[in-house]
Structures are given as structure tokens and as C-alpha cells.
Design an enzyme around this catalytic site. Sequence first.
Site, PDB file in Angstrom:
ATOM      1  N   HIS A 210       0.685  -1.343   0.110  1.00  0.00           N
ATOM      2  CA  HIS A 210       0.033  -0.064  -0.074  1.00  0.00           C
ATOM      3  C   HIS A 210       0.699   1.413   0.067  1.00  0.00           C
ATOM      4  O   HIS A 210       0.369   2.324  -0.124  1.00  0.00           O
ATOM      5  CB  HIS A 210      -0.993   0.097   1.080  1.00  0.00           C
TER       6      HIS A 210
HETATM    7  C1  UD1 Z   1      -1.854   5.654   6.177  1.00  0.00           C
HETATM    8  C2  UD1 Z   1      -0.536   5.848   6.559  1.00  0.00           C
HETATM    9  C3  UD1 Z   1       0.248   4.934   6.486  1.00  0.00           C
HETATM   10  C4  UD1 Z   1      -0.265   3.654   6.912  1.00  0.00           C
HETATM   11  C5  UD1 Z   1      -1.426   3.433   6.285  1.00  0.00           C
HETATM   12  C6  UD1 Z   1      -1.966   2.003   6.490  1.00  0.00           C
HETATM   13  C7  UD1 Z   1      -0.064   8.454   6.379  1.00  0.00           C
HETATM   14  C8  UD1 Z   1       0.901   9.635   5.788  1.00  0.00           C
HETATM   15  N1  UD1 Z   1       0.039   7.129   6.083  1.00  0.00           N
HETATM   16  O1  UD1 Z   1      -1.630   5.538   4.377  1.00  0.00           O
HETATM   17  O2  UD1 Z   1       1.824   5.177   7.168  1.00  0.00           O
HETATM   18  O3  UD1 Z   1       0.943   2.724   6.644  1.00  0.00           O
HETATM   19  O4  UD1 Z   1      -2.333   4.454   6.546  1.00  0.00           O
HETATM   20  O5  UD1 Z   1      -3.173   1.829   6.127  1.00  0.00           O
HETATM   21  O6  UD1 Z   1      -0.808   8.728   7.520  1.00  0.00           O
HETATM   22  N2  UD1 Z   1      -9.180   5.050   2.112  1.00  0.00           N
HETATM   23  C9  UD1 Z   1     -10.412   4.610   2.243  1.00  0.00           C
HETATM   24  N3  UD1 Z   1     -11.037   4.145   3.373  1.00  0.00           N
HETATM   25  C10 UD1 Z   1     -10.234   4.441   4.778  1.00  0.00           C
HETATM   26  C11 UD1 Z   1      -9.133   4.829   4.671  1.00  0.00           C
HETATM   27  C12 UD1 Z   1      -8.546   5.367   3.391  1.00  0.00           C
HETATM   28  O7  UD1 Z   1     -11.004   4.410   1.170  1.00  0.00           O
HETATM   29  O8  UD1 Z   1     -10.678   3.997   5.725  1.00  0.00           O
HETATM   30  C13 UD1 Z   1      -8.432   5.525   0.947  1.00  0.00           C
HETATM   31  C14 UD1 Z   1      -9.125   7.090   0.764  1.00  0.00           C
HETATM   32  O9  UD1 Z   1      -8.962   7.230  -0.799  1.00  0.00           O
HETATM   33  C15 UD1 Z   1      -7.727   7.724   1.321  1.00  0.00           C
HETATM   34  C16 UD1 Z   1      -6.641   6.802   0.826  1.00  0.00           C
HETATM   35  O10 UD1 Z   1      -7.282   5.532   1.076  1.00  0.00           O
HETATM   36  O11 UD1 Z   1      -7.563   9.044   0.537  1.00  0.00           O
HETATM   37  C17 UD1 Z   1      -5.584   6.815   1.514  1.00  0.00           C
HETATM   38  O12 UD1 Z   1      -5.541   6.785   2.688  1.00  0.00           O
HETATM   39  P1  UD1 Z   1      -4.519   7.817   3.826  1.00  0.00           P
HETATM   40  O13 UD1 Z   1      -5.097   7.873   5.102  1.00  0.00           O
HETATM   41  O14 UD1 Z   1      -4.365   9.226   3.405  1.00  0.00           O
HETATM   42  O15 UD1 Z   1      -3.181   6.994   3.393  1.00  0.00           O
HETATM   43  P2  UD1 Z   1      -2.959   5.563   3.737  1.00  0.00           P
HETATM   44  O16 UD1 Z   1      -2.429   5.206   2.286  1.00  0.00           O
HETATM   45  O17 UD1 Z   1      -3.921   4.468   4.283  1.00  0.00           O
END
Ligand code: UD1
Length: 365
Positions: A210
Site C-alpha cells: 500500500h
Molecule cells: C496511512 C498512513 C500509512 C499507513 C497506512 C495504513 C499516513 C501518511 N500514511 O496511509 O503510514 O501505513 O495508513 O493503512 O498517515 N481510504 C479509504 N478508506 C479508509 C481509509 C483510506 O477508502 O478507511 C482511501 C482514501 O481514498 C484515502 C486513501 O485510501 O484518501 C489513502 O488514505 P490515507 O489515510 O491518506 O493514507 P494511507 O495510504 O491509508
Amino acid sequence: MPTLYLVAGARPNFMKIAPIVRALQGHATLRFKIIHTGQHYDREMNEVFFEELGIPQPDLFMGAGGGSHAQQTAKIMLAFEELCLQSRPDAVLVVGDVNSTLACSIVAKKLNIPVAHVEAGLRSGDMTMPEEINRLVTDSISDWFFATEPSAVQHLTREGKPAAAIHYVGHVMVDNVLYQAGQLARTDTAAFDTAAFKARHARYGVVTLHRPSNVDDAATMARLAGALRSIAADLPLIFPVHPRTRANLEKFGIDLGPQIELVGPQAYMPFLNLWKDAVVVLTDSGGLQEETTALGVPCLTLRENTERPVTVEEGSNVLVGTDPDAIVAAARQVLRGEGKQGVRPQLWDGRAAERIVAVLAEQLA
Ligand code: UD1
């Protein structure tokens, strides 16, 4: 009685606060509140972990998920500042390196509220990694540093942190995995969605990917997919897909082939039930490198660097990088029975949370 705010926001935070909550429940001299930023919001990225890991409902849910890094960080900061102004805690405890960690530590510190950072001092040296920036900023303003491995103590010392503020306590992530492995032994795993996969395959591998550096670029993602398809010709793979990765696989039109079973994000117990018995785990996760080391499961990390070197130096982790040939060669080595089991690092004994709480109780008395 002093009150501690425990901040959690994204999936990897929940495993880290669960043991801290257990160590604080019924504590004689410390009170706590759970503050959920809402960085992760889908049920399978969020609520399921609270239920399974036995974390009480958050005292506050901010709903600050989604958006760009700046938008997400800003939303969390605004909501957390309002909360701290309304009801000021005696200290704020943040874990790990996600955007919620960064946002809440800055807010607390600017209000002169002391900050405890759990998993302090880890450094990948890779400034293109958002978590590295979060780690550096959080550590630059924290008051208490709880370190999980020797490299973290060295980094903090080199960066001029006072020795008295650095506490090598072991790892709450390991407290959690050891506790949950005990619970799993008493759980009916036949009810898990992935039970059929496990029953079909005596030998299999588990994949998670991821990191933006691996999944946000079409060419990189395609190269990794090629390596996974080659490995899957010899060993069936199961791949719980993070929402970010799912969206990119679709956008880039990448097909992982019939030998790789794609499933949605897994809850903690079903996922533990899969990887603990895997022949090999292929991942770019930070936490999984540590959890596989804790249980001695061979792990191949598909990244060029790791901020958790003890898992390579002592544990079952091999840093293979992202070159497809190297990944396939490393997987074949494991399949030949030459996988690394390693040893559990010092103080990775399931009692880190107790040590953290003991330090904070003394400091806040
Ligand atoms: C975040 C953390 C990363 C961790 C990862 C685990 C930061 C910078 N990154 O990355 O260190 O390893 O979480 O998962 O904080 N989304 C959904 N549903 C959710 C959550 C996210 O659909 O419940 C999608 C959304 O489009 C979102 C994207 O995933 O914009 C990325 O989510 P985000 O929290 O920005 O970063 P992660 O890639 O999850």
C-alpha cells in the site's frame, strides 16, 4: 488525577493503542481518553479493529479522513485544537508515524501540553516517504520518546535528545500480536471468510502492498505485479488489498492472474490467522515487518529501505527491494526451506505498554 489523551487515527495506530489502553484501564493514578481522528473511516479499516482488539469506543471521533495530506492534517489540527482548548489534557500520547500523529503532536506542543511519542526515533532516511517527515517532525517536538529498537535510541541520541527522555521499552505492536495470538487460539477460525482459502492450500504466501512509492506509479506497480505472478506459479498467494491499492490496480488495469486471491482489507484476527501460518509474507508494511519477526515468520520487505532494521538484523525479515528478479529469487530461497526465522529482539516480550505507563505515571505524578 492527570488525564492522558491517546490519539489514534489510522489502521496501524489501533494495534498500538490497544495494549496501552489495557495497561491504563483501572490505573490508580492516571486517567485517559481515546481521541479518534477519523483518518481511516471505512468499517474494515477502522471499527472492526476497535471491536476485535478490545478498544473502548473513542471519547471523541473527529471524522477528519480523506483528502490530500495537507487537507487531512489541517482538519485534524483544527478539531484537536478545539478539543484541547475546551478540555485540556495533562499530556498527549501519539503512536507511530501517520498524519494523525503529526497533526496532534504539533497542536499539543503549541498549547504547551507535553507529548509522548510511542515508536519514536525510527528513521528510513528516505525523505520521499510521508511517514519519515511525520517521524522527524513529531520527534523534534516530543517530550518523552518510547523506543522500540536500538537504532531508534541511536538516532534520538544523535539528534541531541536528552538521555533521560529516551526510554527503550520494547514494542506495543508486539504486546498486541502476542496477546491476540493467544486469543486466536481460543477463536473459531472456521467462521473467517478466508477459512476456505486456508483449507485449500497447505502452503501459501500472504501479500500486502500500500506504500505510495509502490502502488501510486503504474510502471512500478506493474513490475511488482509481474514478480507476484511469477511467485504465484509455485506458491498460491492471498492478497488483502488496501483501498489505495485497489483503486490503483483498477486505474492502471493491472491483472494479478488467477493464482493470486484478492480479498478486501482484513480484520486483525482473520489476517493474523492467515499470515502466522504462511510460508512467506511479502509486504511493504512497517508493522508487519515487526509482527512477523515477533512470531518468526519469514518476511520479504518490498522496499529499498526500512526504518525498522532490527527486524533484518535479528528478526525474520529480509529487505529485498523492488527489483522483480530479486523478489522472485528471494521467494524461491524461502520455498527451498531457506527462509529466515530470526530471534525476537530484546524486550519484545509483550510488556512494553506497562513500561510506558509506568514512566508516564511517574512523570505526571
Ligand atoms: C496511512 C498512513 C500509512 C499507513 C497506512 C495504513 C499516513 C501518511 N500514511 O496511509 O503510514 O501505513 O495508513 O493503512 O498517515 N481510504 C479509504 N478508506 C479508509 C481509509 C483510506 O477508502 O478507511 C482511501 C482514501 O481514498 C484515502 C486513501 O485510501 O484518501 C489513502 O488514505 P490515507 O489515510 O491518506 O493514507 P494511507 O495510504 O491509508
